[in-house]
Design an enzyme around this catalytic site. Structure first.
Site, short mmCIF file in Angstrom:
data_model
loop_
_atom_site.label_atom_id
_atom_site.label_comp_id
_atom_site.label_asym_id
_atom_site.label_seq_id
_atom_site.Cartn_x
_atom_site.Cartn_y
_atom_site.Cartn_z
N ARG A 38 7.53 0.46 13.50
CA ARG A 38 8.02 -0.04 12.22
C ARG A 38 9.14 -1.06 12.41
NH1 ARG A 38 5.72 3.42 8.33
NH2 ARG A 38 5.38 5.48 9.19
N HIS B 68 12.63 -2.91 1.87
CA HIS B 68 12.09 -1.60 2.27
C HIS B 68 13.00 -0.50 1.75
CE1 HIS B 68 9.17 -3.48 4.89
NE2 HIS B 68 10.14 -4.29 5.26
N LEU B 69 12.40 0.57 1.29
CA LEU B 69 13.18 1.72 0.84
C LEU B 69 13.89 2.38 2.02
CD1 LEU B 69 10.24 2.98 -1.32
CD2 LEU B 69 12.47 2.40 -2.29
N SER B 70 13.14 2.63 3.08
CA SER B 70 13.70 3.27 4.28
C SER B 70 14.25 2.19 5.22
CB SER B 70 12.63 4.08 4.99
OG SER B 70 11.58 3.23 5.44
N ARG C 259 5.20 11.04 -2.34
CA ARG C 259 4.91 10.68 -0.94
C ARG C 259 6.16 10.88 -0.07
NH1 ARG C 259 4.76 4.49 1.25
NH2 ARG C 259 4.04 4.99 3.34
N ASP D 204 0.93 -15.40 6.63
CA ASP D 204 0.41 -16.77 6.49
C ASP D 204 0.34 -17.19 5.03
OD1 ASP D 204 0.19 -17.03 9.22
OD2 ASP D 204 -2.01 -16.91 9.28
N PRO E 263 0.79 -1.23 0.00
CA PRO E 263 0.00 0.00 0.00
C PRO E 263 0.83 1.29 0.00
CG PRO E 263 -0.11 -1.09 2.14
CD PRO E 263 0.54 -2.06 1.18
N ASN E 264 0.31 2.25 -0.73
CA ASN E 264 0.85 3.61 -0.83
C ASN E 264 2.14 3.72 -1.66
OD1 ASN E 264 -1.19 4.87 0.85
ND2 ASN E 264 -0.25 3.77 2.55
N HIS F 213 4.03 -4.44 9.20
CA HIS F 213 3.95 -4.29 10.65
C HIS F 213 2.61 -4.75 11.23
CE1 HIS F 213 7.29 -1.85 9.39
NE2 HIS F 213 6.48 -1.01 8.77
N ARG G 101 13.50 3.93 12.42
CA ARG G 101 12.34 4.83 12.40
C ARG G 101 11.50 4.62 13.66
NH1 ARG G 101 9.43 4.59 6.80
NH2 ARG G 101 8.46 6.45 7.73
N GLU H 162 12.21 -9.78 1.55
CA GLU H 162 11.47 -8.59 1.98
C GLU H 162 12.35 -7.37 1.79
OE1 GLU H 162 10.53 -8.82 6.15
OE2 GLU H 162 10.01 -6.70 6.27
N TYR I 61 11.17 8.71 1.51
CA TYR I 61 11.15 7.66 0.48
C TYR I 61 11.85 8.05 -0.82
CZ TYR I 61 7.84 5.57 3.68
OH TYR I 61 7.27 5.03 4.80
N ALA J 161 3.17 -0.82 4.76
CA ALA J 161 2.63 -0.77 6.13
C ALA J 161 2.16 -2.15 6.62
CB ALA J 161 1.48 0.22 6.18
N ASN K 177 7.78 -5.72 -1.10
CA ASN K 177 7.79 -4.61 -0.15
C ASN K 177 6.36 -4.55 0.40
OD1 ASN K 177 7.77 -2.31 1.35
ND2 ASN K 177 8.83 -1.04 -0.17
C1 DQA Z 1 8.25 0.91 3.74
C2 DQA Z 1 8.37 1.11 5.25
C3 DQA Z 1 7.03 0.94 5.93
O1 DQA Z 1 7.15 1.14 7.33
C4 DQA Z 1 6.01 1.94 5.39
O2 DQA Z 1 4.75 1.72 5.96
C5 DQA Z 1 5.95 1.95 3.92
C6 DQA Z 1 7.17 1.79 3.13
C7 DQA Z 1 9.57 1.22 3.01
O3 DQA Z 1 9.71 0.78 1.87
O4 DQA Z 1 10.43 1.91 3.56
O5 DQA Z 1 4.90 2.18 3.33
O6 DQA Z 1 7.93 -0.45 3.49
#
Ligand code: DQA
Length: 144
Positions: free
Chosen positions: A110, A99-101, A17, A86, A9-10, A79, A106, A97, A22, A76, A73
């Protein structure tokens, strides 16, 4: 070698964003870079993005028997989602897995990932390079 790349998501909003967190790269930029690395590694990638937990679960379930591995990725849902964890556990496809950040430096909420225990590994904090490193690591793992 067929790899399913899942963006949670997002991540469709990348570029606008929270650019301080990010970066300014869009999802299309990441796709373009991933395609180059995929060509170099001689693997085939299929990408999808969804804001919906159920759609992500359905996509993971449908991956069994089609893909050799998953690069995800979960955003959110990292978490919060026992359902995505599952689903990954159920299909038992090697998963990386990303993550950008750096989620570990953080907010406290997270720092916990429901996905990490069912993944081969996690790459976090390198911006779009997290995806590229993740794809390389997944392919190396699958070719071992
Ligand atoms: C994220 C880190 C997550 O905590 C956050 O909710 C995201 C992006 C990242 O790629 O850094 O939406 O997965």
């Amino acid at each position: 070698m067929k790899i399913l790349v899942i963006h949670g998501p997002n991540l469709n909003l990348l570029g606008t964003r929270e650019p301080d967190v990010y970066g300014i790269f869009t999802l299309a930029d990441i796709t373009a870079s991933l395609s180059q690395v995929a060509a170099e590694l001689e693997c085939e990638i299929t990408e999808m993005q969804s804001n919906s937990e159920g759609t992500l679960v359905d996509t993971i379930q449908a991956a069994k028997g089609i893909f050799h591995g998953i690069l995800i990725n979960p955003a959110a849902y990292t978490h919060t989602s026992v359902a995505i964890r599952d689903a990954l556990s159920a299909v038992a496809l090697p998963t990386v897995e990303v993550h950008l950040s750096n989620i570990h430096k953080r907010e406290e909420f997270r720092r916990h990932s429901y996905i990490a225990p069912v993944a081969v590994g996690q790459i976090s904090g390198f911006g779009p390079d997290s995806y590229l490193l993740g794809l390389r690591a997944l392919i190396n793992y699958l070719r071992q």
